[in-house]
Design an enzyme around this catalytic site. Structure first.
Site, mmCIF file in Angstrom:
data_model
loop_
_atom_site.group_PDB
_atom_site.id
_atom_site.type_symbol
_atom_site.label_atom_id
_atom_site.label_comp_id
_atom_site.label_asym_id
_atom_site.label_seq_id
_atom_site.Cartn_x
_atom_site.Cartn_y
_atom_site.Cartn_z
ATOM 1 N N SER A 73 0.763 -1.258 0.078
ATOM 2 C CA SER A 73 -0.063 -0.005 0.021
ATOM 3 C C SER A 73 0.839 1.294 0.079
ATOM 4 C CB SER A 73 -0.948 0.017 1.210
ATOM 5 O OG SER A 73 -1.852 -1.010 1.119
ATOM 6 N N GLN A 74 0.240 2.351 -0.661
ATOM 7 C CA GLN A 74 0.982 3.572 -0.621
ATOM 8 C C GLN A 74 1.209 4.078 1.055
ATOM 9 O OE1 GLN A 74 -1.847 6.525 -2.287
ATOM 10 N NE2 GLN A 74 -0.527 8.175 -1.380
#
Length: 223
Positions: A73-74
């Site tokens: 994930s970012q």
């Protein structure tokens, strides 16, 4: 045992430390985030979780493919979800979707007792190597995350790191009363981050937050 993935990937340099510091500062400017979480972003070498060819990109604030159709994930999203969980040291936290293992390490770094389940055995194996190298205590499981971990329940907090069409009922019932679950719910191309707190045996309180885009949660109670 010699493992090819462990050769030169686990080298941390001042350059990377500087990039992490800038990343944590830039996320910190985007919201009133818990300093413990930002410190975890600054401390944990995110490039260890990616192929060494992509080490430079590890500190850009974006999601990244880790193979098997999954992503890391970012960083902003990791911080955002972790913030909503409101982890207290010693909280028993179930993570659905180990992926690279990065989010599990962030939770461990802020004092959670982490149990993490991943449906893809290969990813779980890779995550285990990195987590062990970093010295975090995380219990890893392979299986259908939408069913949770009934043998280890109940949990203080549950974090789902993939998009669900709706919140899987087994997860809600594995929460302690007073515990909460954070999950992105919606269509495949866009989801809303939701926090559900278990207020009683069969009562739940739901709060809605920002929109995100996650890979789909696959399993009996998912897509």
């Amino acid at each position: 045992m010699h493992h090819p993935i462990a050769d030169n990937r686990f080298i941390d340099q001042y350059k990377y430390k500087g990039m992490r510091k800038r990343l944590a500062e830039s996320i910190g400017r985007q919201g009133a985030f818990d300093p413990r979480i930002l410190r975890a972003v600054e401390d944990i070498p995110r490039h260890f979780f990616l192929d060494s060819a992509f080490a430079e990109q590890a500190y850009e604030d974006k999601a990244f493919s880790i193979g098997e159709g999954q992503t890391i994930s970012q960083p902003y999203t990791v911080v955002y979800q972790t913030q909503l969980l409101e982890v207290k040291p010693g909280d028993k936290v179930l993570e659905i979707g180990t992926g690279s293992g990065y989010q599990a390490c962030v939770l461990a770094a802020i004092g959670a007792k982490v149990f993490s389940i991943e449906r893809i055995a290969k990813l779980s194996e890779q995550a285990k190597i990195v987590i062990k190298h970093l010295g975090y205590q995380v219990k890893l499981y392979v299986g259908d995350g939408t069913l949770g971990l009934p043998k280890q329940a109940p949990f203080d907090k549950i974090l789902v790191t993939a998009a669900a069409p709706e919140t899987p009922a087994p997860l809600l019932h594995q929460l302690k009363i007073g515990g909460s679950l954070v999950i992105p719910v919606g269509e495949l191309d866009s989801q809303q981050m939701i926090r559900i707190t278990r207020t009683g045996e069969e009562s739940f309180h739901e709060e809605r937050f920002d929109k995100f885009r996650f890979v789909p949660l696959i399993g009996k109670e998912g897509w």
